[in-house]
Design a protein around this motif. Sequence first.
Motif, PDB file in Angstrom:
ATOM      1  N   ALA A  65       8.662  56.422  -7.448  1.00  0.00           N
ATOM      2  CA  ALA A  65       9.428  57.595  -7.033  1.00  0.00           C
ATOM      3  C   ALA A  65      10.769  57.111  -6.468  1.00  0.00           C
ATOM      4  O   ALA A  65      10.877  55.973  -6.015  1.00  0.00           O
ATOM      5  CB  ALA A  65       8.674  58.380  -5.974  1.00  0.00           C
ATOM      6  N   CYS A  66      11.759  57.999  -6.538  1.00  0.00           N
ATOM      7  CA  CYS A  66      13.095  57.574  -6.121  1.00  0.00           C
ATOM      8  C   CYS A  66      13.850  58.768  -5.564  1.00  0.00           C
ATOM      9  O   CYS A  66      13.819  59.853  -6.140  1.00  0.00           O
ATOM     10  CB  CYS A  66      13.802  57.023  -7.369  1.00  0.00           C
ATOM     11  SG  CYS A  66      15.544  56.717  -7.174  1.00  0.00           S
ATOM     12  N   THR A  67      14.471  58.573  -4.415  1.00  0.00           N
ATOM     13  CA  THR A  67      15.323  59.644  -3.893  1.00  0.00           C
ATOM     14  C   THR A  67      16.525  59.021  -3.192  1.00  0.00           C
ATOM     15  O   THR A  67      16.482  57.846  -2.821  1.00  0.00           O
ATOM     16  CB  THR A  67      14.544  60.594  -2.959  1.00  0.00           C
ATOM     17  OG1 THR A  67      15.294  61.793  -2.785  1.00  0.00           O
ATOM     18  CG2 THR A  67      14.282  59.966  -1.592  1.00  0.00           C
ATOM     19  N   ILE A  68      17.563  59.833  -3.024  1.00  0.00           N
ATOM     20  CA  ILE A  68      18.796  59.278  -2.452  1.00  0.00           C
ATOM     21  C   ILE A  68      19.215  60.026  -1.198  1.00  0.00           C
ATOM     22  O   ILE A  68      19.146  61.251  -1.146  1.00  0.00           O
ATOM     23  CB  ILE A  68      19.922  59.310  -3.509  1.00  0.00           C
ATOM     24  CG1 ILE A  68      19.648  58.208  -4.533  1.00  0.00           C
ATOM     25  CG2 ILE A  68      21.290  59.121  -2.875  1.00  0.00           C
ATOM     26  CD1 ILE A  68      20.566  58.210  -5.688  1.00  0.00           C
ATOM     27  N   ILE A  69      19.607  59.260  -0.204  1.00  0.00           N
ATOM     28  CA  ILE A  69      20.186  59.840   1.000  1.00  0.00           C
ATOM     29  C   ILE A  69      21.623  59.314   1.083  1.00  0.00           C
ATOM     30  O   ILE A  69      21.849  58.112   0.904  1.00  0.00           O
ATOM     31  CB  ILE A  69      19.404  59.404   2.257  1.00  0.00           C
ATOM     32  CG1 ILE A  69      17.945  59.888   2.153  1.00  0.00           C
ATOM     33  CG2 ILE A  69      20.059  59.934   3.525  1.00  0.00           C
ATOM     34  CD1 ILE A  69      17.053  59.369   3.265  1.00  0.00           C
ATOM     35  N   TYR A  70      22.554  60.205   1.338  1.00  0.00           N
ATOM     36  CA  TYR A  70      23.953  59.762   1.362  1.00  0.00           C
ATOM     37  C   TYR A  70      24.319  59.165   2.717  1.00  0.00           C
ATOM     38  O   TYR A  70      23.813  59.610   3.745  1.00  0.00           O
ATOM     39  CB  TYR A  70      24.873  60.920   0.955  1.00  0.00           C
ATOM     40  CG  TYR A  70      24.688  61.187  -0.516  1.00  0.00           C
ATOM     41  CD1 TYR A  70      25.386  60.451  -1.460  1.00  0.00           C
ATOM     42  CD2 TYR A  70      23.699  62.077  -0.964  1.00  0.00           C
ATOM     43  CE1 TYR A  70      25.155  60.623  -2.812  1.00  0.00           C
ATOM     44  CE2 TYR A  70      23.466  62.253  -2.312  1.00  0.00           C
ATOM     45  CZ  TYR A  70      24.191  61.519  -3.241  1.00  0.00           C
ATOM     46  OH  TYR A  70      23.939  61.662  -4.568  1.00  0.00           O
ATOM     47  N   GLY A  71      25.114  58.129   2.667  1.00  0.00           N
ATOM     48  CA  GLY A  71      25.482  57.410   3.883  1.00  0.00           C
ATOM     49  C   GLY A  71      26.437  58.209   4.768  1.00  0.00           C
ATOM     50  O   GLY A  71      26.960  59.246   4.351  1.00  0.00           O
ATOM     51  N   ASN A  72      26.636  57.742   5.952  1.00  0.00           N
ATOM     52  CA  ASN A  72      27.609  58.354   6.853  1.00  0.00           C
ATOM     53  C   ASN A  72      28.447  57.231   7.478  1.00  0.00           C
ATOM     54  O   ASN A  72      28.331  56.078   7.056  1.00  0.00           O
ATOM     55  CB  ASN A  72      26.902  59.194   7.921  1.00  0.00           C
ATOM     56  CG  ASN A  72      25.913  58.363   8.720  1.00  0.00           C
ATOM     57  OD1 ASN A  72      26.018  57.135   8.757  1.00  0.00           O
ATOM     58  ND2 ASN A  72      24.958  59.006   9.350  1.00  0.00           N
ATOM     59  N   GLU A  73      29.232  57.565   8.498  1.00  0.00           N
ATOM     60  CA  GLU A  73      30.119  56.543   9.078  1.00  0.00           C
ATOM     61  C   GLU A  73      29.343  55.422   9.786  1.00  0.00           C
ATOM     62  O   GLU A  73      29.865  54.349  10.030  1.00  0.00           O
ATOM     63  CB  GLU A  73      31.157  57.201  10.006  1.00  0.00           C
ATOM     64  CG  GLU A  73      30.633  57.834  11.278  1.00  0.00           C
ATOM     65  CD  GLU A  73      29.868  59.156  11.040  1.00  0.00           C
ATOM     66  OE1 GLU A  73      29.241  59.623  11.991  1.00  0.00           O
ATOM     67  OE2 GLU A  73      29.897  59.706   9.897  1.00  0.00           O
ATOM     68  N   LYS A  74      28.034  55.669  10.056  1.00  0.00           N
ATOM     69  CA  LYS A  74      27.255  54.646  10.765  1.00  0.00           C
ATOM     70  C   LYS A  74      26.583  53.633   9.841  1.00  0.00           C
ATOM     71  O   LYS A  74      26.057  52.619  10.296  1.00  0.00           O
ATOM     72  CB  LYS A  74      26.188  55.319  11.628  1.00  0.00           C
ATOM     73  CG  LYS A  74      26.772  56.013  12.834  1.00  0.00           C
ATOM     74  CD  LYS A  74      25.663  56.450  13.765  1.00  0.00           C
ATOM     75  CE  LYS A  74      26.206  57.436  14.781  1.00  0.00           C
ATOM     76  NZ  LYS A  74      25.289  58.554  14.967  1.00  0.00           N
ATOM     77  N   VAL A  75      26.531  53.938   8.551  1.00  0.00           N
ATOM     78  CA  VAL A  75      25.996  52.950   7.610  1.00  0.00           C
ATOM     79  C   VAL A  75      27.076  52.571   6.599  1.00  0.00           C
ATOM     80  O   VAL A  75      27.879  53.419   6.195  1.00  0.00           O
ATOM     81  CB  VAL A  75      24.749  53.457   6.834  1.00  0.00           C
ATOM     82  CG1 VAL A  75      23.516  53.489   7.699  1.00  0.00           C
ATOM     83  CG2 VAL A  75      25.008  54.796   6.212  1.00  0.00           C
TER      84      VAL A  75
END
Length: 512
Positions: A65-75
């Motif tokens: 399974a695969c899913t994506i979380i979008y980064g923010n200024e902290k990563v």
Amino acid sequence: MKDIIEVGLKTRKVDFSKIKTDILAVGLFSDVEKLDSLNAMLNKALGGAIQDILKIGDFKARERACTIIYGNEKVGAKRIMLIGLGEKGKVTLDTIRKASAVAAKKTVELKAKTLSLALHNALGKSFDLSEVGQACAEGAYYGSYSYDEFITESEDGRLGSLKVEIVDSDSNKIKNMNKGIVIGTVIGQAQCYSRTIANRPGNIIYPEKVAGLAKELARKSKSLTCTVFNDKQLKEKGMGGIMAVGSGSIHKPVFIVLKHKPTSKKANSLPTVAIVGKAITFDSGGISIKPSASMDEMKFDKSGGIAILSTMKAIAELDLPLNVYGLIPSAENLPSGSSYRPGDIITTFSGKTVEVQNTDAEGRMILCDAIAYAAKEKCDIIVDMATLTGACMVALGKHMAGLMGNDDELMKQIQKASEESGEKVWPMPSSEEYAEEMKSKIADLKNIGTRWGGACTAAAFLKQFVGESKWAHLDVAGVDLISGATDYASEGSTGFGVRLLVAFLKNMANSK
Ligand code: BES
Ligand code: MN
Ligand code: ZN
């Protein structure tokens, strides 16, 4: 023709909290609630997003399974890709290989340029890091591959190249994984090469072209030499089986003899292994013509031979300390006024005569000449690979290749290589009872048995040409192609056998 995507692979030492990349892929188990340290750090930086997605249940970390979380200024990473590894207790190297393939496939779909893999992080200490690196590399090549040589539309097309890196903050770990990446890159590239050649259709690839590719490999390699027997030489040598099958096509048959002599060690003290592959560039069935439905798939009937070609490429690049023959009989099986016919009696290279009862049982006709050649060259071990019978696919489906042979130890070695490489095999018989069915009343053998046990009778036919050699046979009819894309692979040729044979030969070289 345009080039298949180019994949570059390396390792990089990073600080996970600051890593700059398009995609950072991490692994998660479906039955472990507590996040590991890397995932916990990312989760925190993402404001609890990983835990949220698990809690909501959109991502359950089932295998592949695969899913994506979008980064923010902290990563630093633009995207965090979560890859499911399934249950922790069931994880194998193949879980990692496929996880890496899923990540690479998704990355290509997203047209992202860089994929940073940190899948190994979830594993803890239970795996050898070099093997993990190799599996990740093999998977990255496998998953990013798709066959689009002939697609001319460039609009919205895929990227020409993909950068994959295996990342960690610990330089010792990096060093160990890098050892595996070097090997995995050779194997991954060889398997992609195999898929590309196997995917090419019959109007593009025919016996002479296969021979040209073999010669090209030899030209580029220090350890490989290549001899090609053309139709005139086949006749002189008495290779009646190869000639008969090729007689119906304007594309003449060939017999390709590749030899790998290691540059690193004295060759004469080492055992000699022959790997033999069926390369029918198109199998129409000949005069015993096949039904037209799915006949196009018979362009894949060269898969065994192409896997041999690609395995030779890999073992030459790895410079394995073993003497290896790569034997590839190649022909196109077509009906015409010059074809061989049902009823014909053919004298094969071994001297044995075969009554042709069905021109569609052509694989064994070309293989028996190549196998007899290996026996005559006194090879200690012969392993052949062929899309030989629909019956094997009926028996085992599309998940495993049939494995037959005359030596228990050799069969075990292949089964071990199968477990390591993730290319699955299942043992099947080829004993006397089956050979009995292949006796002809008017020749030494006939080329078909009864309706039943077709994979076994085919193997029992081949067995009679191996002489004193230890022999194993892999019927890859079911596993040579994927008809619809999966989570980790695009459709078309699977390149089956390259990983399996390289693992087998590598183990053999290490044990000497
Ligand atoms: N290349 C085919 C086997 C095959 C069938 C591979 C389907 C992949 C998918 C082989 O040459 C063949 O035609 N075998 C015959 C043997 C029969 C005539 C004894 C078969 O399996 O029907
Ligand atoms: Mn056939
Ligand atoms: Zn065939």
